[in-house]
Every structure is written in structure tokens, then in C-alpha cells.
Design a protein around this motif. Structure first.
Motif, mmCIF file in Angstrom:
data_model
loop_
_atom_site.group_PDB
_atom_site.id
_atom_site.type_symbol
_atom_site.label_atom_id
_atom_site.label_comp_id
_atom_site.label_asym_id
_atom_site.label_seq_id
_atom_site.Cartn_x
_atom_site.Cartn_y
_atom_site.Cartn_z
ATOM 1 N N UNK A 1 0.950 -1.043 -0.476
ATOM 2 C CA UNK A 1 0.262 -0.276 -0.127
ATOM 3 C C UNK A 1 0.961 1.009 0.131
ATOM 4 N N UNK A 2 1.857 1.246 0.687
ATOM 5 C CA UNK A 2 3.553 2.510 0.329
ATOM 6 C C UNK A 2 3.094 2.288 -0.755
ATOM 7 N N UNK B 1 3.634 6.190 -5.713
ATOM 8 C CA UNK B 1 3.064 6.741 -7.364
ATOM 9 C C UNK B 1 1.691 7.434 -7.491
ATOM 10 N N UNK B 2 1.035 7.308 -6.392
ATOM 11 C CA UNK B 2 -0.128 8.376 -6.476
ATOM 12 C C UNK B 2 0.258 9.986 -6.515
ATOM 13 N N UNK B 3 0.034 10.973 -7.755
ATOM 14 C CA UNK B 3 0.990 12.214 -7.469
ATOM 15 C C UNK B 3 0.508 13.049 -6.427
ATOM 16 N N UNK B 4 -2.119 12.512 -5.819
ATOM 17 C CA UNK B 4 -2.480 13.282 -5.507
ATOM 18 C C UNK B 4 -2.017 12.864 -4.240
ATOM 19 N N UNK B 5 -1.435 11.732 -3.332
ATOM 20 C CA UNK B 5 -1.790 11.524 -2.372
ATOM 21 C C UNK B 5 -0.261 12.007 -1.803
#
Length: 162
Positions: free
Chosen positions: A152-153, A158-162
Motif C-alpha cells: 500500500x505504501x 506512485x499516486x501524484x495526488x496523495x
């Protein structure tokens, strides 16, 4: 005779004044020409001096700049060398500590929660930290396998918004 004397004294005074004026004019003319000669000679020297100084400044500007920047670089390299030496000493000390079996066991107990056979281990959790973890991940961290938390980390990174 008195008339002759007046005429002679008048003539001599006028002549004297004329001669005095000519001498004064000649003196003034000579002093002005001397000043002009001095000025032009001094101006030429000053111009040459300025030219030489400007040439020296231009000729030495780049080498001086290089010298100063190299001195700054040398100082920075010396600071880096001292820092690297200190780090090397710390790493040697840590390596020597890890050679001791008691230290390795202490670190395994502390960080990995290893227990000896027959020992009972207790894990204390902070309820506030657990609620924050639940809010952050959406699930309780301790109830999930460790690899799920790691995965999950990686996904969140990888997600730009988080």
C-alpha cells in the motif's frame, strides 16, 4: 629747468611703468606657459598611469577570480573530507559493535521484537496512533500482514495526488 625736470621725471615714470608692464606681462606669459607645460606633462603621466592600472586590472581579474573560487572549493573539499572521516569513524565503531553478539541480540530484540524461547512478549499500542493509522490507510495496520502495508505504501507513493 624745472620744466625740463618735470618732463624728464614724467618721461622716466611713464617709461618705467611701460617697462614694468612689459616685464609683468612677460612674467605672466612665462608662468602660464610653464603651467601649460606642467599640466600637459602631468596629464600624460596620469593617463599612462591610468592605462597601466586598467591593463593590470583586466589582466589579473580572471586569474584572481579563479584563485578565489579554487580556494573556496579547496575549503569545501576539506570540510567534506573531515565530515567523511567522522562518518567513517562512526561506521567503524558501529561495525565493531555489531561484531559483539550481545549487541546484535539487543538490536534484534529492540527492532525486530525477537524473543528467546520461553519468554513472553508484549506489544503496547497507542489508541490514538491506531486511530490515526486507520484514518490514513482505511484499515487497522496491526491486523494486516506486513507485506500489505508495504505494498500500500508503494501504491500511494506512485499516486501524484496523495
Amino acid at each position: 629747468m624745472a620744466g625740463n625736470r618735470d618732463r624728464f621725471s614724467t618721461f622716466s615714470t611713464a617709461t618705467r611703468l611701460k617697462q614694468l608692464g612689459e616685464r609683468t606681462a612677460a612674467h605672466v606669459y612665462r608662468s602660464q606657459s610653464r603651467r601649460q607645460v606642467r599640466r600637459s606633462r602631468l596629464t600624460g603621466r596620469a593617463a599612462l598611469l591610468v592605462l597601466v592600472l586598467c591593463t593590470l586590472v583586466v589582466a589579473l581579474a580572471y586569474p584572481m577570480r579563479q584563485y578565489v573560487s579554487q580556494r573556496a572549493e579547496i575549503a569545501e573539499q576539506q570540510r567534506d573530507a573531515v565530515t567523511a572521516r567522522d562518518r567513517l569513524e562512526r561506521l567503524r565503531d558501529e561495525k565493531a559493535r555489531w561484531q559483539d553478539d550481545a549487541y546484535a541480540e539487543q538490536q534484534a530484540r529492540k527492532h525486530l521484537h525477537f524473543l528467546r524461547p520461553g519468554e513472553i512478549g508484549y506489544v503496547m499500542t497507542d489508541p490514538g496512533a491506531e486511530a490515526a493509522e486507520r484514518h490514513r490507510t482505511g484499515q487497522a495496520g496491526p491486523n494486516r500482514p506486513w507485506y500489505s502495508n508495504v505494498w500500500d505504501g508503494v501504491d500511494k507513493a506512485d499516486r501524484p495526488g496523495d
